[in-house]
Write a protein that holds these residues in place. Structure first.
Motif, PDB file in Angstrom:
ATOM      1  N   ALA A  35      22.695  53.287-116.660  1.00 21.05           N
ATOM      2  CA  ALA A  35      23.352  52.847-117.903  1.00 21.05           C
ATOM      3  C   ALA A  35      23.895  54.039-118.683  1.00 21.05           C
ATOM      4  O   ALA A  35      23.188  55.027-118.885  1.00 21.05           O
ATOM      5  CB  ALA A  35      22.345  52.089-118.769  1.00 21.05           C
ATOM      6  N   MET A  36      25.137  53.950-119.083  1.00 19.10           N
ATOM      7  CA  MET A  36      25.710  54.944-119.998  1.00 19.10           C
ATOM      8  C   MET A  36      26.546  54.203-121.033  1.00 19.10           C
ATOM      9  O   MET A  36      27.541  53.558-120.691  1.00 19.10           O
ATOM     10  CB  MET A  36      26.572  55.952-119.229  1.00 19.10           C
ATOM     11  N   GLU A  37      26.100  54.306-122.271  1.00 18.60           N
ATOM     12  CA  GLU A  37      26.761  53.676-123.416  1.00 18.60           C
ATOM     13  C   GLU A  37      28.239  54.095-123.402  1.00 18.60           C
ATOM     14  O   GLU A  37      28.532  55.289-123.512  1.00 18.60           O
ATOM     15  CB  GLU A  37      26.042  54.230-124.647  1.00 18.60           C
ATOM     16  N   HIS A  70      24.245  50.303-122.664  1.00 20.41           N
ATOM     17  CA  HIS A  70      23.482  49.303-123.416  1.00 20.41           C
ATOM     18  C   HIS A  70      24.399  48.394-124.233  1.00 20.41           C
ATOM     19  O   HIS A  70      25.371  48.824-124.820  1.00 20.41           O
ATOM     20  CB  HIS A  70      22.368  49.925-124.258  1.00 20.41           C
ATOM     21  N   GLN A 110      22.716  45.999-119.319  1.00 22.52           N
ATOM     22  CA  GLN A 110      21.537  46.511-120.015  1.00 22.52           C
ATOM     23  C   GLN A 110      21.521  45.967-121.441  1.00 22.52           C
ATOM     24  O   GLN A 110      22.510  46.064-122.162  1.00 22.52           O
ATOM     25  CB  GLN A 110      21.528  48.042-120.061  1.00 22.52           C
ATOM     26  N   HIS A 179      16.104  47.441-122.018  1.00 23.28           N
ATOM     27  CA  HIS A 179      15.945  48.874-122.324  1.00 23.28           C
ATOM     28  C   HIS A 179      14.665  49.071-123.154  1.00 23.28           C
ATOM     29  O   HIS A 179      14.619  48.715-124.329  1.00 23.28           O
ATOM     30  CB  HIS A 179      17.164  49.344-123.113  1.00 23.28           C
ATOM     31  N   HIS A 182      13.638  55.685-124.087  1.00 21.88           N
ATOM     32  CA  HIS A 182      14.472  56.544-124.946  1.00 21.88           C
ATOM     33  C   HIS A 182      14.292  56.326-126.442  1.00 21.88           C
ATOM     34  O   HIS A 182      15.193  56.637-127.224  1.00 21.88           O
ATOM     35  CB  HIS A 182      15.966  56.396-124.595  1.00 21.88           C
ATOM     36  N   LYS A 232      13.832  49.303-118.124  1.00 23.47           N
ATOM     37  CA  LYS A 232      13.899  50.774-118.132  1.00 23.47           C
ATOM     38  C   LYS A 232      12.800  51.276-119.051  1.00 23.47           C
ATOM     39  O   LYS A 232      12.711  50.879-120.220  1.00 23.47           O
ATOM     40  CB  LYS A 232      15.268  51.255-118.615  1.00 23.47           C
ATOM     41  N   TYR A 289      14.630  65.991-112.798  1.00 17.83           N
ATOM     42  CA  TYR A 289      13.595  66.648-113.607  1.00 17.83           C
ATOM     43  C   TYR A 289      12.357  65.809-113.922  1.00 17.83           C
ATOM     44  O   TYR A 289      11.375  66.343-114.382  1.00 17.83           O
ATOM     45  CB  TYR A 289      14.184  67.237-114.898  1.00 17.83           C
ATOM     46  N   GLY A 309      17.604  60.715-113.681  1.00 14.08           N
ATOM     47  CA  GLY A 309      17.505  61.961-114.445  1.00 14.08           C
ATOM     48  C   GLY A 309      17.775  63.173-113.576  1.00 14.08           C
ATOM     49  O   GLY A 309      16.949  63.533-112.746  1.00 14.08           O
ATOM     50  N   GLY A 310      18.953  63.778-113.754  1.00 15.51           N
ATOM     51  CA  GLY A 310      19.246  65.042-113.100  1.00 15.51           C
ATOM     52  C   GLY A 310      19.573  64.960-111.617  1.00 15.51           C
ATOM     53  O   GLY A 310      19.505  65.977-110.932  1.00 15.51           O
ATOM     54  N   GLY A 331      23.460  59.009-113.599  1.00 13.35           N
ATOM     55  CA  GLY A 331      24.283  58.826-114.791  1.00 13.35           C
ATOM     56  C   GLY A 331      25.393  59.857-114.843  1.00 13.35           C
ATOM     57  O   GLY A 331      26.524  59.614-114.393  1.00 13.35           O
ATOM     58  N   THR A 332      25.065  61.052-115.353  1.00  9.86           N
ATOM     59  CA  THR A 332      26.065  62.088-115.588  1.00  9.86           C
ATOM     60  C   THR A 332      26.945  62.349-114.364  1.00  9.86           C
ATOM     61  O   THR A 332      28.179  62.383-114.481  1.00  9.86           O
ATOM     62  CB  THR A 332      25.342  63.390-116.001  1.00  9.86           C
ATOM     63  N   GLN A 370      26.572  65.004-124.156  1.00  8.32           N
ATOM     64  CA  GLN A 370      26.733  63.546-124.125  1.00  8.32           C
ATOM     65  C   GLN A 370      28.195  63.175-124.415  1.00  8.32           C
ATOM     66  O   GLN A 370      28.762  62.291-123.760  1.00  8.32           O
ATOM     67  CB  GLN A 370      25.804  62.910-125.169  1.00  8.32           C
TER      68      GLN A 370
HETATM   69  C1  LIG Z   1      27.022  59.431-122.190  1.00  8.61           C
HETATM   70  C2  LIG Z   1      25.664  58.870-121.905  1.00  8.61           C
HETATM   71  C3  LIG Z   1      25.328  57.612-122.380  1.00  8.61           C
HETATM   72  C4  LIG Z   1      24.071  57.063-122.079  1.00  8.61           C
HETATM   73  N1  LIG Z   1      23.807  55.790-122.495  1.00  8.61           N
HETATM   74  C5  LIG Z   1      22.651  55.190-122.072  1.00  8.61           C
HETATM   75  C6  LIG Z   1      22.429  53.817-122.315  1.00  8.61           C
HETATM   76  O1  LIG Z   1      23.264  53.121-122.894  1.00  8.61           O
HETATM   77  N2  LIG Z   1      21.255  53.282-121.880  1.00  8.61           N
HETATM   78  C7  LIG Z   1      20.329  54.023-121.193  1.00  8.61           C
HETATM   79  O2  LIG Z   1      19.296  53.493-120.789  1.00  8.61           O
HETATM   80  N3  LIG Z   1      20.530  55.313-120.949  1.00  8.61           N
HETATM   81  C8  LIG Z   1      21.671  55.903-121.335  1.00  8.61           C
HETATM   82  N4  LIG Z   1      21.907  57.202-121.011  1.00  8.61           N
HETATM   83  C9  LIG Z   1      20.892  57.922-120.211  1.00  8.61           C
HETATM   84  C10 LIG Z   1      21.171  57.776-118.718  1.00  8.61           C
HETATM   85  O3  LIG Z   1      21.065  56.438-118.262  1.00  8.61           O
HETATM   86  C11 LIG Z   1      20.186  58.627-117.920  1.00  8.61           C
HETATM   87  O4  LIG Z   1      18.877  58.101-118.110  1.00  8.61           O
HETATM   88  C12 LIG Z   1      20.206  60.097-118.330  1.00  8.61           C
HETATM   89  O5  LIG Z   1      21.526  60.542-118.589  1.00  8.61           O
HETATM   90  C13 LIG Z   1      19.628  60.990-117.226  1.00  8.61           C
HETATM   91  O6  LIG Z   1      20.286  60.782-115.999  1.00  8.61           O
HETATM   92  P1  LIG Z   1      21.470  61.737-115.475  1.00  8.61           P
HETATM   93  O7  LIG Z   1      20.944  63.124-115.433  1.00  8.61           O
HETATM   94  O8  LIG Z   1      21.830  61.211-114.117  1.00  8.61           O
HETATM   95  O9  LIG Z   1      22.601  61.607-116.441  1.00  8.61           O
HETATM   96  C14 LIG Z   1      23.138  57.788-121.310  1.00  8.61           C
HETATM   97  C15 LIG Z   1      23.471  59.067-120.869  1.00  8.61           C
HETATM   98  C16 LIG Z   1      24.716  59.601-121.137  1.00  8.61           C
HETATM   99  C17 LIG Z   1      25.049  60.960-120.605  1.00  8.61           C
END
Ligand SMILES: Cc1cc2nc3c(=O)[nH]c(=O)nc-3n(C[C@H](O)[C@H](O)[C@H](O)COP(=O)(O)O)c2cc1C
Length: 417
Positions: A35-37, A70, A110, A179, A182, A232, A289, A309-310, A331-332, A370
């Motif tokens: 999930a990424m907002e 989300h 989500q 969710h 966090h 989550k 991580y 994560g990572g 995510g990233t 972010q």
């Molecule tokens: C731009 C951005 C928006 C995010 N929005 C959400 C979200 O809406 N819901 C959520 O559970 N996590 C959100 N995250 C966290 C990611 O789902 C993930 O848990 C976190 O970035 C670590 O994973 P990654 O290293 O692969 O990015 C967001 C992360 C980023 C970078």
């Protein structure tokens, strides 16, 4: 054995094997876009053509499952003014176009309630288990003073999660993820630092988990058994005296009979673990991580666990699966380069570098990274090519966009009164 790609023989990769969830849904491989907002809400907090374009592109990336950013279950409580809301007032056709953008690829929505993590300027209600203000260093003043939820606020919120899940299903989403990580509302209830209640919703872990468990039950009751429900959860909040790995183990045991999948993450706005571990500034460059900590949760339950994560390289994703996780959440790296996942599935390492910045303040650095990732999502959401923005510039652009979205959100809220 697979074909050797680098001269060395390889054992069979798990990454591109299918996974059947309890509900019967089969994921074609083990990579999940986390999930990424997106912060791309159109008028009335609805998805529009931009999210359709973005999800068409993300589906092309090759993951077995996409989880949306989300979506808020309560119009008067949004984490950001650009967040999507799904409630009884929503136009489901707009949501149907969003879910259909990924074609046959399953998309989970989500669902989230921000609780006390709402900014003052949104005018949103900062519901919380107890009136404990957000401690986010120099940014603390941005957050609205929290309001302790009454029993009827809690009952209404449970109903809102269930209603949004039902509407998500009616809109063509393949499942929902609740969710509870966090530091948002459900995570606040789980935290002994934020939940000081003395009624049935606070106290020992079992009482602090009651809201999450009741939400899961209500969501389950509002959708058929064939509709997957995921949660989550933080593997730890990384705060002294906060929700920790042993708590996570117990909560997973309680969730297991009702859910298809538990995604593990960590940290919150008060302890920015996903944007660099609080005790270690080098973590941003480190990979996977939460693996060492979260591996302690593997093998305790038959419920598939997903680790996020990572993860930025094929062999790191594969290693997460070899440690016993059923799915690798990305995510990233997915936002930076959706095509990389296809290469991982083909056995290539295809590393994806995270955004970097020289900003020194930890909170600002996390916000800038972010913003840079959000900018990549917004690039994917538009039809013309845009150059990659430097991280500092992305932070500035993010603030300008947010100010515009805030004006729209406030106007809609004023008109609704
Ligand atoms: C731009 C951005 C928006 C995010 N929005 C959400 C979200 O809406 N819901 C959520 O559970 N996590 C959100 N995250 C966290 C990611 O789902 C993930 O848990 C976190 O970035 C670590 O994973 P990654 O290293 O692969 O990015 C967001 C992360 C980023 C970078």
């Amino acid at each position: 054995m697979n074909q050797p790609r680098d001269g060395k023989p390889q054992t069979r990769r798990i990454l591109d094997t299918p996974l059947r969830l309890r509900s019967g849904l089969v994921l074609r491989n083990r990579v999940v876009k986390a999930a990424m907002e997106e912060q791309l809400a159109g008028p009335r907090r609805q998805p529009d053509h931009r999210l359709v374009t973005l999800y068409r592109r993300l589906a092309d990336g090759g993951a077995g499952l996409l989880i949306t950013g989300h979506v808020m279950i309560e119009r008067r409580a949004v984490a950001q003014p650009g967040d999507i809301v799904l409630d009884e007032a929503s136009d489901l056709d707009a949501f149907r176009r969003w879910s259909a953008a990924a074609g046959t690829l399953p998309v989970f929505m989500q669902l989230n309630h921000p609780g006390r993590v709402v900014r003052r300027d949104t005018g949103s209600i900062a519901y919380a288990p107890s009136p404990v203000p957000v401690q986010a260093g120099g940014l603390s003043g941005l957050f609205a003073p929290p309001v302790e939820m009454t029993a009827s606020d809690i009952t209404r919120t449970i109903g809102q999660f269930a209603a949004s899940a039902r509407l998500a299903r009616e809109s063509g989403f393949a499942g929902v993820e609740i969710h509870a990580a966090h530091g948002y509302l459900l995570s606040q209830f789980l935290s002994p630092l934020v939940n000081n209640r003395t009624d049935e919703w606070g106290g020992a872990l079992r009482q602090r988990a009651r809201l999450l468990l009741r939400v899961v039950d209500a969501v389950r009751d509002s959708v058929p058994d064939s509709f997957p429900v995921a949660v989550k959860l933080n593997s730890a909040d990384f705060q002294r005296g906060g929700f920790d790995i042993d708590d996570a183990a117990e909560v997973i045991d309680w969730l297991s009979p009702a859910v298809d999948l538990v995604e593990l993450s960590g940290g919150s706005i008060e302890s920015l673990a996903t944007a660099g571990h609080p005790a270690d500034n080098r973590t941003l460059a480190r990979e996977s991580y939460f693996l060492d900590l979260a591996t302690r949760l593997v093998g305790r339950t038959a419920t598939p666990l997903m680790l996020t994560g990572g993860i930025r390289r094929g062999h790191v994703a594969e290693n997460v699966l070899r440690q016993g996780f059923a799915l690798a959440g990305v995510g990233t790296a997915y936002a930076q380069n959706p095509r990389a996942v296809r290469q991982w599935l083909d056995g290539h390492d295809a590393p994806v570098a995270p955004p970097t910045t020289w900003i020194r303040s930890k909170a600002l650095r996390a916000a800038a990274v972010q913003a840079a990732v959000t900018d990549r999502l917004h690039t994917g959401a538009c039809d013309r090519r845009r150059p990659r923005m430097p991280t500092g510039a992305a932070l500035l652009a993010d603030q300008i966009r947010r100010a515009r979205q805030l004006r729209h959100y406030r106007k809609e809220q004023d008109e609704a009164v």
